[in-house]
Scaffold this motif. Structure first.
Motif, PDB file in Angstrom:
ATOM      1  N   SER A 238     -45.114  21.385   4.824  1.00 55.07           N
ATOM      2  CA  SER A 238     -44.282  22.581   4.699  1.00 55.07           C
ATOM      3  C   SER A 238     -42.817  22.315   4.995  1.00 55.07           C
ATOM      4  CB  SER A 238     -44.792  23.670   5.653  1.00 55.07           C
ATOM      5  OG  SER A 238     -44.761  23.207   7.003  1.00 55.07           O
TER       6      SER A 238
ATOM      7  N   ARG B 263     -37.312  16.800  -1.115  1.00 51.69           N
ATOM      8  CA  ARG B 263     -37.143  17.282  -2.482  1.00 51.69           C
ATOM      9  C   ARG B 263     -35.674  17.250  -2.901  1.00 51.69           C
ATOM     10  NH1 ARG B 263     -38.434  22.518  -2.420  1.00 51.69           N
ATOM     11  NH2 ARG B 263     -39.332  22.720  -0.344  1.00 51.69           N
ATOM     12  N   ALA B 264     -34.807  17.647  -1.975  1.00 53.84           N
ATOM     13  CA  ALA B 264     -33.369  17.618  -2.275  1.00 53.84           C
ATOM     14  C   ALA B 264     -32.885  16.194  -2.496  1.00 53.84           C
ATOM     15  CB  ALA B 264     -32.597  18.276  -1.135  1.00 53.84           C
TER      16      ALA B 264
ATOM     17  N   ALA C 254     -38.560  20.066   2.373  1.00 56.81           N
ATOM     18  CA  ALA C 254     -37.421  20.510   1.564  1.00 56.81           C
ATOM     19  C   ALA C 254     -36.361  19.425   1.446  1.00 56.81           C
ATOM     20  CB  ALA C 254     -36.817  21.782   2.157  1.00 56.81           C
TER      21      ALA C 254
ATOM     22  N   ASN D  28     -31.150  23.582   2.242  1.00 58.16           N
ATOM     23  CA  ASN D  28     -31.749  24.867   2.584  1.00 58.16           C
ATOM     24  C   ASN D  28     -33.262  24.823   2.384  1.00 58.16           C
ATOM     25  OD1 ASN D  28     -32.288  25.195  -0.178  1.00 58.16           O
ATOM     26  ND2 ASN D  28     -30.560  26.578  -0.513  1.00 58.16           N
ATOM     27  N   TYR D  29     -33.931  25.940   2.689  1.00 54.02           N
ATOM     28  CA  TYR D  29     -35.392  25.953   2.664  1.00 54.02           C
ATOM     29  C   TYR D  29     -35.959  25.799   1.268  1.00 54.02           C
ATOM     30  CZ  TYR D  29     -35.276  30.778   0.947  1.00 54.02           C
ATOM     31  OH  TYR D  29     -35.069  31.894   0.193  1.00 54.02           O
ATOM     32  N   GLU D  30     -35.131  26.039   0.233  1.00 52.72           N
ATOM     33  CA  GLU D  30     -35.583  25.873  -1.134  1.00 52.72           C
ATOM     34  C   GLU D  30     -35.439  24.439  -1.642  1.00 52.72           C
ATOM     35  OE1 GLU D  30     -33.101  28.745  -3.058  1.00 52.72           O
ATOM     36  OE2 GLU D  30     -34.612  30.330  -2.876  1.00 52.72           O
ATOM     37  N   GLY D  31     -34.925  23.548  -0.788  1.00 52.74           N
ATOM     38  CA  GLY D  31     -34.760  22.163  -1.191  1.00 52.74           C
ATOM     39  C   GLY D  31     -33.508  21.919  -2.002  1.00 52.74           C
ATOM     40  N   GLN D  32     -32.492  22.740  -1.779  1.00 54.91           N
ATOM     41  CA  GLN D  32     -31.214  22.576  -2.474  1.00 54.91           C
ATOM     42  C   GLN D  32     -30.193  21.997  -1.510  1.00 54.91           C
ATOM     43  OE1 GLN D  32     -30.728  26.688  -3.500  1.00 54.91           O
ATOM     44  NE2 GLN D  32     -31.628  26.434  -5.539  1.00 54.91           N
TER      45      GLN D  32
ATOM     46  N   TYR E 251     -37.304  19.459   7.718  1.00 55.62           N
ATOM     47  CA  TYR E 251     -36.653  20.761   7.593  1.00 55.62           C
ATOM     48  C   TYR E 251     -37.084  21.714   8.713  1.00 55.62           C
ATOM     49  CZ  TYR E 251     -34.840  25.117   5.948  1.00 55.62           C
ATOM     50  OH  TYR E 251     -34.152  26.296   5.893  1.00 55.62           O
TER      51      TYR E 251
END
Length: 393
Positions: A50, A56-57, A53, A360-364, A320
């Motif tokens: 979980s 992924r970024a 992030a 951020n939490y969205e992986g950006q 994260y």
């Protein structure tokens, strides 16, 4: 009671005196044809699925430079005690944590290096030597020839990898702190003095390359391992055990941060063994100061000027939502508790651009700080200081 009250007063004083960031304009991004090679620095990324992030970024960020990128993981690759034995009930879950990090490298078609941290050594525990060798084997198996675990075999290093304009010098600092079983037989260096001699040779033999020494433990820090705590850490000490334990223990609660600041753990800068380790490293590298000494360990992002090394980078926010408190010290150029990682981009003419990426939490990812680390390119202050001044690309 008297010591606890004094600790609380000290914490309040530190919080009150902590300086805000000096504002700098972002330096220009590299133009087309300027890029030569990228080194990504990410530490303490061994959290649960979980919390991926940042991974992924990172994968998205290096997509355009994948064939000229090395991603260095700066230790604590599996929380909380490294990779357990296969017969243990949590083995598969912990292995998945590691394989996700390896997959971030292979999916991006980059190259990767994993450096061990204290949690990978069974949190400095008795099974550490076994745990570190299990992790190395797992990295090699999953890495598809693109990923290495260095130094190998529970040895201290240093190991050297030359990539384009960079010389990467990989060091296991937990080996230098550890009392328990660790690699000696078959290691190129098996004593502290031998480690120091080989570290000096690795740095001084780099030729025209920029030297990046990568290890887990920082040489300097404005975080908790450096002895800096928030007022709430004194008031709510049980949150160090469980983040939801907001049970106030004024005065008594200062016992934990005071003990940490006073050298209770070798993992903290104030401990005598940690000081000895840092002195050994600094003496070995100061003859030809590396461009960067990079570390994790603290769960934040810090950029500091150094002495034995020109720049000290702390990049331990790869997990994260696991950010740790950080304050500004003399020499701090940037510090944040945000999740993220750092990039070193070398140009074809040998300059090196540092960028700090918050996630951020969205992986950006978003660049929140940038700086030319090499000489000859000055930092330009903001014309009108503002919070967003250095937070734009």
């Amino acid at each position: 009671m008297r010591h606890g009250a004094r600790g609380l007063i000290l914490a309040v004083s530190v919080a009150a005196c902590a300086r805000g960031p000096a504002e700098f304009s972002p330096v220009p991004v590299l133009g087309e044809g300027e890029h030569a090679y990228t080194v990504v620095l990410i530490g303490d990324a061994g959290g649960p699925v979980s919390a991926d992030a940042v991974l992924r970024a990172l994968k998205d960020d290096v997509e355009d430079v994948n064939d000229s990128t090395t991603i260095v993981f700066l230790g604590d690759n599996i929380y909380p005690r490294g990779l357990p034995a296969p017969e243990m009930p949590d083995y598969e879950e912990k292995l998945e944590r590691l394989e996700r990090q390896v997959k971030a490298v292979t999916d991006a078609e980059a190259r990767g290096i994993f450096v061990p941290g204290n949690h990978d050594w069974d949190r400095s525990g008795p099974d550490g030597f076994n745990a570190i060798r299990r992790q190395a084997e797992a990295v090699q198996k999953a890495g598809d020839g693109r990923v290495e675990f260095l130094p190998p075999n529970g040895c201290p290093g240093p190991e050297v990898r030359d990539v384009s304009h960079f010389r990467l010098v990989l060091l296991d600092t937990e080996w230098l702190l550890r009392d328990g079983p660790k690699g000696r037989e078959g290691c190129a260096a098996s004593t502290d003095s031998a480690v120091a001699a080989q570290l000096q040779a690795a740095v001084e033999g780099a030729g025209d390359r920029h030297v990046v020494v990568a290890a887990h433990h920082p040489l300097r820090s404005g975080g908790e391992h450096g002895g800096y705590f928030r007022v709430r850490d004194h008031l709510f000490p049980l949150r160090a055990v469980k983040s939801w334990l907001w049970f106030p223990l004024p005065v008594i609660g200062s016992t934990y941060p005071i003990a940490r600041s006073s050298g209770a753990s070798p993992q903290d800068i104030s401990h005598s063994r940690n000081r000895t380790m840092r002195l050994l490293i600094e003496r070995a590298i100061r003859g030809r100061r590396p461009l960067v000494y990079a570390a994790g360990h603290e769960h934040n992002l810090q950029v500091l000027t150094g002495t034995a090394s020109r720049w000290l980078l702390v990049s331990g926010s790869g997990y994260y939502g696991h950010g740790g408190y950080v304050t500004w010290l003399d020499g701090t150029r940037y510090a944040t508790s945000a999740s993220g990682y750092m990039r070193l981009d070398a140009t074809r003419d040998g300059r090196v651009r540092l960028s700090v990426l918050s996630v951020n939490y969205e992986g950006q990812s978003r660049e929140t700080f940038s700086l030319w680390l090499t000489e000859g390119v000055p930092d330009v202050p903001c014309a009108e200081p503002s919070e967003d001044c250095n937070r734009r690309r």
